[in-house]
Design a protein around this motif. Structure first.
Motif, mmCIF file in Angstrom:
data_model
loop_
_atom_site.group_PDB
_atom_site.id
_atom_site.type_symbol
_atom_site.label_atom_id
_atom_site.label_comp_id
_atom_site.label_asym_id
_atom_site.label_seq_id
_atom_site.Cartn_x
_atom_site.Cartn_y
_atom_site.Cartn_z
ATOM 1 N N ARG A 27 0.733 -1.097 -0.029
ATOM 2 C CA ARG A 27 -0.127 -0.030 -0.076
ATOM 3 C C ARG A 27 0.924 1.134 -0.139
ATOM 4 O O ARG A 27 0.487 2.201 -0.790
ATOM 5 C CB ARG A 27 -0.846 -0.111 1.298
ATOM 6 N N LEU A 28 1.762 1.276 0.799
ATOM 7 C CA LEU A 28 2.952 2.403 0.803
ATOM 8 C C LEU A 28 3.366 2.578 -0.474
ATOM 9 O O LEU A 28 3.285 3.741 -1.147
ATOM 10 C CB LEU A 28 4.114 2.105 1.685
ATOM 11 N N ILE A 29 3.862 1.508 -1.207
ATOM 12 C CA ILE A 29 4.224 1.818 -2.769
ATOM 13 C C ILE A 29 3.499 2.233 -3.611
ATOM 14 O O ILE A 29 3.814 3.075 -4.268
ATOM 15 C CB ILE A 29 5.014 0.233 -3.263
ATOM 16 N N GLU A 30 2.134 1.666 -3.608
ATOM 17 C CA GLU A 30 0.900 2.238 -4.406
ATOM 18 C C GLU A 30 0.756 3.722 -4.276
ATOM 19 O O GLU A 30 0.751 4.438 -5.203
ATOM 20 C CB GLU A 30 -0.153 1.605 -4.197
ATOM 21 N N ARG A 31 0.878 4.319 -2.785
ATOM 22 C CA ARG A 31 0.456 5.475 -2.651
ATOM 23 C C ARG A 31 1.824 6.279 -2.999
ATOM 24 O O ARG A 31 1.597 7.627 -3.542
ATOM 25 C CB ARG A 31 0.097 5.566 -1.171
ATOM 26 N N LEU A 32 2.946 6.104 -2.877
ATOM 27 C CA LEU A 32 4.069 6.698 -3.566
ATOM 28 C C LEU A 32 4.015 7.113 -4.721
ATOM 29 O O LEU A 32 4.390 7.740 -5.515
ATOM 30 C CB LEU A 32 5.235 5.951 -3.149
ATOM 31 N N TYR A 33 3.384 5.956 -5.640
ATOM 32 C CA TYR A 33 3.460 5.876 -7.056
ATOM 33 C C TYR A 33 2.290 6.986 -7.388
ATOM 34 O O TYR A 33 2.507 7.451 -8.608
ATOM 35 C CB TYR A 33 2.809 4.488 -7.506
ATOM 36 N N ALA A 34 1.404 7.243 -6.775
ATOM 37 C CA ALA A 34 0.355 8.356 -6.789
ATOM 38 C C ALA A 34 1.158 9.847 -7.202
ATOM 39 O O ALA A 34 0.619 10.558 -7.759
ATOM 40 C CB ALA A 34 -0.567 8.378 -5.668
ATOM 41 N N HIS A 35 2.289 9.871 -6.883
ATOM 42 C CA HIS A 35 3.119 11.020 -7.028
ATOM 43 C C HIS A 35 4.050 10.882 -8.120
ATOM 44 O O HIS A 35 5.006 11.868 -8.149
ATOM 45 C CB HIS A 35 3.739 11.555 -5.686
ATOM 46 N N SER A 36 4.174 10.055 -8.988
ATOM 47 C CA SER A 36 5.158 9.792 -9.746
ATOM 48 C C SER A 36 5.351 10.635 -10.824
ATOM 49 O O SER A 36 6.069 10.689 -11.660
ATOM 50 C CB SER A 36 5.108 8.083 -10.229
ATOM 51 N N SER A 37 4.072 11.075 -11.220
ATOM 52 C CA SER A 37 4.025 12.068 -12.409
ATOM 53 C C SER A 37 4.322 13.559 -12.000
ATOM 54 O O SER A 37 4.325 14.572 -12.667
ATOM 55 C CB SER A 37 2.653 12.038 -12.997
ATOM 56 N N GLU A 38 4.533 13.796 -10.610
ATOM 57 C CA GLU A 38 4.747 15.028 -10.182
ATOM 58 C C GLU A 38 6.127 15.495 -10.305
ATOM 59 O O GLU A 38 7.123 14.647 -10.117
ATOM 60 C CB GLU A 38 4.339 15.287 -8.720
ATOM 61 N N LEU A 39 6.244 16.696 -10.789
ATOM 62 C CA LEU A 39 7.739 17.226 -11.183
ATOM 63 C C LEU A 39 8.166 18.105 -10.187
ATOM 64 O O LEU A 39 7.205 18.991 -9.560
ATOM 65 C CB LEU A 39 7.819 17.735 -12.422
ATOM 66 N N GLU A 40 9.463 18.469 -9.962
ATOM 67 C CA GLU A 40 9.929 19.676 -9.206
ATOM 68 C C GLU A 40 10.083 20.800 -10.104
ATOM 69 O O GLU A 40 9.913 20.421 -11.592
ATOM 70 C CB GLU A 40 11.506 19.469 -8.632
ATOM 71 N N GLU A 41 10.522 22.036 -9.754
ATOM 72 C CA GLU A 41 10.604 22.998 -10.666
ATOM 73 C C GLU A 41 11.844 22.822 -12.048
ATOM 74 O O GLU A 41 11.632 23.429 -12.907
ATOM 75 C CB GLU A 41 11.071 24.197 -9.877
ATOM 76 N N ASN A 42 12.725 21.903 -11.470
ATOM 77 C CA ASN A 42 13.771 21.658 -12.507
ATOM 78 C C ASN A 42 13.248 20.737 -13.798
ATOM 79 O O ASN A 42 14.157 20.064 -14.353
ATOM 80 C CB ASN A 42 15.176 21.134 -11.970
ATOM 81 N N GLY A 43 12.066 20.158 -13.350
ATOM 82 C CA GLY A 43 11.437 19.231 -14.552
ATOM 83 C C GLY A 43 11.773 17.819 -14.100
ATOM 84 O O GLY A 43 11.453 16.868 -14.809
ATOM 85 N N LEU A 44 12.465 17.457 -12.958
ATOM 86 C CA LEU A 44 12.606 16.115 -12.689
ATOM 87 C C LEU A 44 11.596 15.609 -11.682
ATOM 88 O O LEU A 44 10.745 16.327 -11.184
ATOM 89 C CB LEU A 44 14.039 15.958 -11.902
ATOM 90 N N SER A 45 11.497 14.344 -11.418
ATOM 91 C CA SER A 45 10.348 13.782 -10.306
ATOM 92 C C SER A 45 10.797 14.278 -9.084
ATOM 93 O O SER A 45 11.873 14.570 -8.648
ATOM 94 C CB SER A 45 10.701 12.263 -10.622
ATOM 95 N N VAL A 46 9.676 14.405 -8.426
ATOM 96 C CA VAL A 46 9.664 14.780 -6.899
ATOM 97 C C VAL A 46 10.655 13.717 -6.001
ATOM 98 O O VAL A 46 11.015 14.064 -5.024
ATOM 99 C CB VAL A 46 8.373 15.078 -6.301
ATOM 100 N N PHE A 47 10.626 12.629 -6.707
ATOM 101 C CA PHE A 47 11.626 11.550 -5.946
ATOM 102 C C PHE A 47 13.056 11.540 -6.183
ATOM 103 O O PHE A 47 13.859 10.961 -5.594
ATOM 104 C CB PHE A 47 11.177 10.260 -6.160
ATOM 105 N N HIS A 48 13.387 12.549 -7.094
ATOM 106 C CA HIS A 48 14.821 12.389 -7.706
ATOM 107 C C HIS A 48 15.953 13.029 -6.553
ATOM 108 O O HIS A 48 17.067 12.700 -6.667
ATOM 109 C CB HIS A 48 15.107 13.300 -8.910
ATOM 110 N N GLY A 49 15.321 13.708 -5.688
ATOM 111 C CA GLY A 49 16.320 14.344 -4.423
ATOM 112 C C GLY A 49 16.504 13.137 -3.302
ATOM 113 O O GLY A 49 16.886 13.712 -2.406
ATOM 114 N N THR A 50 15.826 12.300 -3.531
ATOM 115 C CA THR A 50 15.604 11.322 -2.394
ATOM 116 C C THR A 50 16.418 9.912 -2.655
ATOM 117 O O THR A 50 16.499 9.492 -3.641
ATOM 118 C CB THR A 50 14.260 10.882 -1.959
#
Length: 265
Positions: free
Chosen positions: A113-136
């Motif tokens: 369930r955690l992975i699926e809810r994280l996946y909900a944000h997979s299309s969100e981008l930071e200001e630099n155009g990269l995924s919100v997960f790229h800094g983690t």
């Protein structure tokens, strides 16, 4: 061949004081029930805190997180969803550690369930155009009394990197007791907390996460260039060639080396 052991290099805790970590325990047990998974996670938490890292611990089952792959499942008809309150805590972290028990050789349903809810944000981008997960940066700790540590850890770390989390070397560790009914990690006499292999893996995972998080933070995040989803969707191909010059053997060479089942090669 040089077999001399390299002199140990002790990490400097002062280097990591501005880092934040979130540790998500995906046990099936609600608080205050004893969680063996938390017992192993606590070793990682203590080491993070000893290095000055701010640690946020979430036992996911304590929160009414709805199933689904949208950021807020209340918008999909669910009466309650705690995820919108949890996500900012996870997003703010430089380090994400997922702890899972093993059930029937697999990660827990709460892990999924955690992975699926994280996946909900997979299309969100930071200001630099990269995924919100790229800094983690991320890793996994696994406990159980049956086989499955590597299977569960590989599933978790694959999911994390697929989302955009950066996974360093030696990014997982685990402990299992005898196959079948037997002692759990925190049971008296289990030997779990004293297992050198698990303790080494946990320690190395924590420091690899710290070092990689430090590198990314000092670099201002994950490098941008050839990896922006928005630019790709707008037609930029970053030099990709869908009809490259073939690097195949000649027809004569292929015939000479033909396998018994060529259509599946």
């Amino acid at each position: 061949m040089n077999t001399d052991t390299a002199s140990p290099i002790l990490p400097d805790p002062a280097r990591f004081g501005d880092l934040r970590a979130v540790v998500v325990n995906t046990t099936l047990k609600r608080s205050p029930e004893l969680s063996n998974t938390q017992g192993l996670l606590d070793r990682a938490v203590a080491l993070l805190q000893a290095n000055g890292v701010e640690v946020d611990i979430i036992r996911l089952v304590d929160h009414d997180v709805a199933p689904g792959v949208q950021p807020d499942m209340r918008e999909q008809g669910w009466p309650d969803d705690a995820w919108p309150d949890l996500w900012p805590r996870i997003h703010a972290a430089d380090i994400l550690i997922v702890g899972s028990p093993i059930w029937l050789g697999e990660q827990s349903s709460v892990t999924r369930r955690l992975i699926e809810r994280l996946y909900a944000h997979s299309s969100e981008l930071e200001e630099n155009g990269l995924s919100v997960f790229h800094g983690t940066v991320g890793g996994a700790l696994v406990t159980g009394n049956e086989d499955g540590v590597k299977h569960v850890a590989s599933s978790i770390t694959y999911s994390l990197q697929h989302l955009g989390v950066t996974v360093p070397p030696t990014a997982d560790a685990g402990w299992i007791g005898p196959v079948g009914p037997g002692p759990s990690y925190l049971d008296e006499g289990s030997g779990g907390p004293q297992t050198d292999f698990t303790n080494q893996g946990t320690t190395f995972m924590v420091y690899n996460l710290l070092h990689l998080a430090r590198l990314l933070k000092d670099a201002g995040g994950f490098p941008v260039g050839g990896n922006q989803p928005g630019a790709w969707s707008e037609g930029e191909r970053f030099g990709f060639d869908d009809s490259p010059t073939p690097n195949q053997p000649s027809a004569d060479a292929r015939e000479a080396q033909q396998t018994t089942n060529p259509e599946h090669d």
